[in-house]
Design an enzyme around this catalytic site. Structure first.
Site, PDB file in Angstrom:
ATOM      1  N   GLU A  62      -6.281  11.385   6.916  1.00 19.76           N
ATOM      2  CA  GLU A  62      -4.880  11.762   7.098  1.00 19.76           C
ATOM      3  C   GLU A  62      -4.695  13.256   7.360  1.00 19.76           C
ATOM      4  O   GLU A  62      -3.911  13.643   8.210  1.00 19.76           O
ATOM      5  CB  GLU A  62      -4.038  11.343   5.878  1.00 19.76           C
ATOM      6  CG  GLU A  62      -3.656   9.877   5.853  1.00 19.76           C
ATOM      7  CD  GLU A  62      -4.777   8.951   5.370  1.00 19.76           C
ATOM      8  OE1 GLU A  62      -5.845   9.461   4.987  1.00 19.76           O
ATOM      9  OE2 GLU A  62      -4.571   7.722   5.380  1.00 19.76           O
ATOM     10  N   HIS A 131       1.792   2.823  -4.164  1.00 22.55           N
ATOM     11  CA  HIS A 131       2.276   2.410  -2.849  1.00 22.55           C
ATOM     12  C   HIS A 131       3.794   2.280  -2.808  1.00 22.55           C
ATOM     13  O   HIS A 131       4.338   1.664  -1.915  1.00 22.55           O
ATOM     14  CB  HIS A 131       1.651   1.067  -2.442  1.00 22.55           C
ATOM     15  CG  HIS A 131       0.285   1.192  -1.865  1.00 22.55           C
ATOM     16  ND1 HIS A 131      -0.792   1.622  -2.584  1.00 22.55           N
ATOM     17  CD2 HIS A 131      -0.187   0.941  -0.613  1.00 22.55           C
ATOM     18  CE1 HIS A 131      -1.866   1.619  -1.815  1.00 22.55           C
ATOM     19  NE2 HIS A 131      -1.538   1.214  -0.609  1.00 22.55           N
TER      20      HIS A 131
END
Ligand SMILES: Cc1ncc(C[n+]2csc(CCOP(=O)(O)OP(=O)(O)O)c2C)c(N)n1
Lengths: 334, 350
Positions: A62, A131
């Site tokens: 990322e 999440h």
């Protein structure tokens, strides 16, 4: 004409397709955006149409692939980076905060930053604490970044197209639970400016300011409040940076009451900024202190009922409005 | 090596040295504030590498980047004015010493966060690849920066997609005060590139000719579709990490031993802390400028009057840069807002 009901993900997909067709410098990168078609189908079909150079599947890196977008944007390309979820964007905070937001400024204005970073954010269904986060507040505090939070397919389409066309670094936070929601899309309608807030329902008794998925919550609450003769005005912010204060101020000056509804944790969340600024700006119009309906300050529990209890519900919004209206003006009967 | 090239190398190295010494002086006088990371000792790397590039290549740099910008062609006055934080600085006083940007010369910035240069460089490389141009992104980084995650992430992507990127490690053996044997399990940085199948070499970073030769070859290979390359330049900085750092962690004996990695000198390093002086290092003959001058004189390419001529030319240039910086006004708050909103063509969004 051209109005049709489509999924939110399809609206994003069409926006990408339209921009890629019109400009060779637009390209997409992210994990599984290519061959696989995107975790939420947003990039479906684009790999076949535009090929692997323009729809690039990346390794799980990322920090570096977001930074790659920064470097490419500096040379005039228009990258659209997809980060699988906002939770993983923490790994990309360096390119977002230290690079994308700073380079145009630190270079004395030499380098535009036509970078778009898209990511789902919010609490979905039982994905666990890692999440299920809302990190908009983290990004809002960074001057130089713009944040769009489309709540409808129409806005998803408009705002993504506008973001790609803009030279600013722009983050789109798309709620996990909105991808498969349906709404009207009119590709020919004249778009609102990307940062303009929208009054989704007019009312005179209380202003509900919200964004993303919680706009729907507010509209449902407003419907029920109307039965009790409380007319709520609902504002969809659409953009969290910058915020369209004018639209909010106008509304609060009319209703004299303000409730900010957000899925963000309450403490130092996005709503804190909205409540504080509108309290300053509308001090003499407000009949009572601004109220916040927000998520609990707790990591999202996995257990389904605890998870639901940790974020705002329609009921929470209704009771906040009832309370505020009765405290501020006993004349309005809850 | 032809005479003009040699002269150009020497001139740029001398300019670099004079510039950095002047910057140190201005810092001491209080005209420059904040972090100031100087480059004396490492000139052969910047000069050897950047002289091998084309104007159409891109350079991505770190916070120790004044000399990279100077060699790339940014006028010394604009670099100095930026160190002063003034309006005529290359970044209009918004960037400072660690954030020089020069769009015209494709100088893509100095970055103050260790490890940021790799993603920017592979992004530039990706853009070059999409456009199919024979350009290269040059990515500078220090030995300390190879332990940042982005090194591995970016080298992987660069190799995977055969991006036109030249990674240049300026191995000056120190990550601030931590010597390379204390910060890296593998101290030969070039060997790490093997993990990503990137061809890599180590060169004597004190030898401007070698650096130039190796990078020129690598750049040719990259331009013809060979994919990324990595060159590790072994060098040494003569000053502390920054002006805030006297460098007292470096032992005297290192003057003679710094190029060596044998366990004995390692042990001595740990026990005798004292920073070597510029003179001591020059005596050893490893100072790149000294080395290049000797070569030029010895091979009959230059005479000492010519060297003196170059020295006074660069001194004057640097002196002029300092005066320019002093006279440049401070930017105003309106300039800052303009820089922030430049992407919106200064449309205000309310
Ligand atoms: C991510 C990050 N961590 C720590 C620092 C503080 N810091 C600045 S320079 C430096 C040492 C870097 O050494 P190296 O990469 O070898 O470059 P050199 O200074 O030797 O040129 C450190 C730790 C930083 N700027 N960024």
């Amino acid at each position: 004409m051209a109005k049709e009901d489509i999924f939110y993900w399809q609206a994003l997909n069409r926006a990408l397709d339209a921009e890629m067709a019109g400009d060779d410098s637009v390209f997409i990168l992210g994990e599984d955006v290519g061959l696989y078609g995107g975790s939420y189908r947003v990039t479906e079909g684009l790999y076949a149409k535009y090929g692997p150079l323009r729809v690039r599947d990346t390794p799980i890196s990322e920090t570096s692939f977001t930074g790659l977008g920064v470097g490419a944007a500096m040379t005039g390309m228009r990258p659209v980076v997809e980060i699988m979820t906002i939770n993983f964007a923490l790994l990309a905070l360096d390119p977002l905060v230290n690079m994308a937001a700073k380079i145009p400024f630190m270079s004395g204005g030499q380098f535009p930053m036509p970078l778009v970073v898209r990511m789902p954010g919010g609490v979905a269904k039982q994905l666990g604490a890692q999440h299920s986060q809302r990190l908009e507040h983290t990004l809002m505090n960074v001057p130089g970044l713009r944040i769009a939070v489309p709540a409808t397919p129409q806005d998803a389409y408009w705002q993504l197209r506008q973001a790609i066309a803009s030279d600013d670094p722009i983050i789109l936070i798309e709620h996990d639970l909105l991808y498969f929601s349906k709404g009207a899309l009119d590709v020919e309608a004249v778009p609102l400016p990307m940062h303009r807030a929208a009054v989704c329902r007019a009312g005179r008794d209380v202003t509900l300011v919200s964004y993303s998925r919680n706009v729907e919550l507010c509209l449902r609450a407003a419907q029920q409040l109307a039965d009790e003769r409380i007319e709520a005005e609902v504002i969809d912010l659409r953009s969290l940076s910058p915020i369209d204060w004018e639209t909010c101020v106008t509304s609060v000056e009319k209703t004299h009451r303000l409730i900010v509804v957000e899925e963000d944790c309450r403490f130092a969340g996005a709503g804190a900024e909205v409540a504080a600024t509108l309290s300053e700006r509308c001090f003499f119009s407000l009949d009572a202190p601004a109220k916040r309906v927000a998520a609990l300050d707790i990591p999202t529990p996995f257990n389904g009922s605890l998870e639901s209890a940790s974020i705002p519900t329609v009921k929470d919004v209704i009771s906040a409005a009832q309370q505020l209206c009765s405290v501020a003006d006993p004349g309005v009967k809850p | 090596m032809d005479r003009d090239t040699l002269r150009a190398f020497l001139r740029d190295m001398l300019l670099a040295r004079a510039f950095e010494e002047a910057a140190a002086e201005q810092y001491t006088k209080g005209n420059i504030a904040g972090f100031l990371h100087l480059y004396p000792g490492e000139e052969a790397v910047a000069v050897g590498v950047i002289h091998a590039t084309e104007p159409s290549d891109y350079v991505v740099s770190t916070y120790r980047e004044h000399v990279h910008a100077l060699v790339r062609g940014t006028p010394p006055r604009q670099v100095m004015a930026e160190l002063f934080g003034r309006r005529d600085g290359i970044s209009r006083g918004m960037g400072g010493s660690m954030h020089l940007f020069d769009r015209e010369r494709r100088f893509m910035g100095g970055y103050a966060i260790v490890g940021e240069t790799y993603p920017v460089a592979i992004g530039v490389g990706y853009a070059i690849a999409m456009r199919g141009l024979p350009e290269v992104a040059i990515c500078f980084f220090g030995d300390g920066a190879v332990n940042q995650g982005t090194f591995h992430e970016s080298l992987n992507m660069a190799a995977l997609w055969r991006l036109p990127v030249l990674f240049v490690c300026e191995n000056n053996h120190y990550q601030i005060g931590t010597e390379i044997h204390r910060h890296s399990a593998v101290t030969e940085v070039f060997r790490r590139a093997a993990a990503y199948d990137i061809p890599a070499e180590r060169v004597d970073g004190m030898d401007v000719f070698k650096v130039h030769e190796v990078t020129s070859r690598m750049l040719r290979e990259i331009r013809t579709g060979g994919g990324p390359r990595l060159v590790e330049c072994e060098t040494y900085r003569l000053r502390g990490h920054s002006m805030a750092d006297p460098g007292s962690y470096r032992p005297q004996i290192e003057v003679r031993a710094y190029a060596s990695t044998d366990p004995v000198s390692m042990a001595v390093r740990e026990t005798v802390p004292a920073y070597p002086s510029h003179e001591q290092l020059t005596v050893v003959g490893k100072d790149a400028i000294h080395h290049a001058t000797e070569h030029g004189l010895g091979a009959g390419h230059l005479d000492s009057a010519e060297v003196d001529g170059i020295k006074s030319e660069v001194q004057q240039l640097v002196q002029e840069a300092v005066e320019f910086a002093q006279q440049s006004p401070d930017p105003e708050m309106a300039d800052a807002w303009q820089c922030l909103h430049v992407n919106r063509r200064n449309e205000s969004l309310t």
